[in-house]
Design a protein around this motif. Structure first.
Motif, PDB file in Angstrom:
ATOM      1  N   GLY A  39      55.681 -78.696  -3.831  1.00 44.40           N
ATOM      2  CA  GLY A  39      56.080 -79.970  -3.244  1.00 44.40           C
ATOM      3  C   GLY A  39      55.686 -81.150  -4.109  1.00 44.40           C
ATOM      4  O   GLY A  39      56.464 -82.102  -4.279  1.00 44.40           O
ATOM      5  N   GLU A  40      54.498 -81.099  -4.704  1.00 48.06           N
ATOM      6  CA  GLU A  40      54.054 -82.177  -5.592  1.00 48.06           C
ATOM      7  C   GLU A  40      54.946 -82.271  -6.824  1.00 48.06           C
ATOM      8  O   GLU A  40      55.295 -83.365  -7.278  1.00 48.06           O
ATOM      9  CB  GLU A  40      52.608 -81.941  -6.007  1.00 48.06           C
ATOM     10  N   ALA A  41      55.301 -81.120  -7.387  1.00 48.23           N
ATOM     11  CA  ALA A  41      56.182 -81.119  -8.555  1.00 48.23           C
ATOM     12  C   ALA A  41      57.559 -81.674  -8.205  1.00 48.23           C
ATOM     13  O   ALA A  41      58.155 -82.445  -8.979  1.00 48.23           O
ATOM     14  CB  ALA A  41      56.298 -79.698  -9.110  1.00 48.23           C
ATOM     15  N   LEU A  42      58.075 -81.316  -7.046  1.00 50.42           N
ATOM     16  CA  LEU A  42      59.379 -81.843  -6.624  1.00 50.42           C
ATOM     17  C   LEU A  42      59.335 -83.351  -6.418  1.00 50.42           C
ATOM     18  O   LEU A  42      60.286 -84.062  -6.759  1.00 50.42           O
ATOM     19  CB  LEU A  42      59.840 -81.136  -5.347  1.00 50.42           C
ATOM     20  N   ASP A  43      58.235 -83.853  -5.865  1.00 46.39           N
ATOM     21  CA  ASP A  43      58.073 -85.302  -5.722  1.00 46.39           C
ATOM     22  C   ASP A  43      58.150 -85.986  -7.083  1.00 46.39           C
ATOM     23  O   ASP A  43      58.794 -87.038  -7.226  1.00 46.39           O
ATOM     24  CB  ASP A  43      56.734 -85.629  -5.060  1.00 46.39           C
ATOM     25  N   LEU A  44      57.500 -85.406  -8.055  1.00 39.25           N
ATOM     26  CA  LEU A  44      57.511 -85.956  -9.407  1.00 39.25           C
ATOM     27  C   LEU A  44      58.931 -85.984  -9.970  1.00 39.25           C
ATOM     28  O   LEU A  44      59.371 -86.986 -10.546  1.00 39.25           O
ATOM     29  CB  LEU A  44      56.600 -85.108 -10.303  1.00 39.25           C
TER      30      LEU A  44
END
Length: 264
Positions: A39-44
């Motif tokens: 999820g953090e990578a997708l936010d980025l």
């Protein structure tokens, strides 16, 4: 870039964001922290305008994602109450993948099982190497999958094939997965990287607003009528027609050249 203590790797290159599930010693089985890291990578990637599409893949050649990390089941999924808490903890990552606005491709090698198949089904396009294996072994573990995952499965393969997959719990090869509509394409294992590169190169030069609008509309078709945000769909379509990219597309067509889209 690393997330989830290095179990999720992320990189950006040539307009493509890549997420690698990096737990090869467990065939890239998904832990709770890996869901958060994804999820953090997708936010980025969502915040970076240079990223036009995203590829999800597994480290090594043994698995895309073999499912949930069963070693966590006794502690985190021991009964119905624990399962509800597990679902709460992983809901953020699942929602971010399901609602991600840019095209997402699953690059599949090896095992794509259970929750790993759920991740692949949440992608927009699925390309698999020959020799890949698919399945949902819920019936062999004594568990059941949630509504959203089963709806994805039925939408892709229809109720008859969904029942066969869910009730038998058996593995089946990539060729069968393509035949029933679960994946888009099967290619030789040594050609998978090139096939993904060709696809991402195409998506990276297409009009971002068009990709966003069409993806959102396809998703809405699969939603219940009451859940469809038709106003938002119409607004996304209008944004395409009002965009500088549409002007560029028309101009490039008349001038017989490739358009240079900017996403605005």
């Amino acid at each position: 870039m690393e997330f989830a203590d290095g179990k999720i790797l992320a990189e950006i290159k040539d307009g493509v964001g890549r997420i690698t599930f990096n737990q090869p010693e467990k065939r890239n089985a998904m832990s709770v922290t890996m869901w958060a890291g994804m999820g953090e990578a997708l936010d980025l990637f969502e915040a970076d305008a240079s990223v036009r599409c995203v590829v999800l893949t597994g480290a090594g050649d043994k698995a895309f994602v073999s499912g949930a990390d069963i070693s966590q089941f006794d502690k985190l999924r021991s009964d119905a109450d624990a399962q509800r808490e597990y679902s709460r903890q992983t809901a953020g990552g699942r929602l971010k993948l399901a609602t991600f606005p840019k095209p997402v491709i699953a690059e599949i090698r090896g095992f794509c099982m259970g929750g790993g198949l759920g991740i692949a089904m949440s992608c927009d396009i699925r390309i698999a190497a020959e020799g890949s294996q698919f399945g949902i072994p819920a019936a062999r573990l004594g568990i059941a999958y949630g509504f959203d995952m089963v709806r994805h499965l039925v939408a892709l393969v229809g109720p008859a094939h969904a029942n066969m997959i869910l009730m038998t719990g058996e593995r089946f090869p990539a060729e069968e997965a393509q035949r029933v509509g679960l994946i888009n394409k099967v290619v030789p294992a040594d050609a998978l990287t090139a096939e993904i590169a060709k696809l991402t190169a195409t998506l990276a030069v297409n009009a971002p607003l068009s990709l966003y609008a069409n993806k959102r509309t396809v998703q809405a078709v699969l939603q219940d009528r009451a859940d469809r945000d038709i106003a938002a769909i119409n607004a996304a379509m209008a944004a395409c027609f009002d965009s500088a990219d549409y002007q560029e597309g028309r101009k490039a067509f008349m001038e017989k050249r490739k358009p240079a889209f900017q996403g605005r």
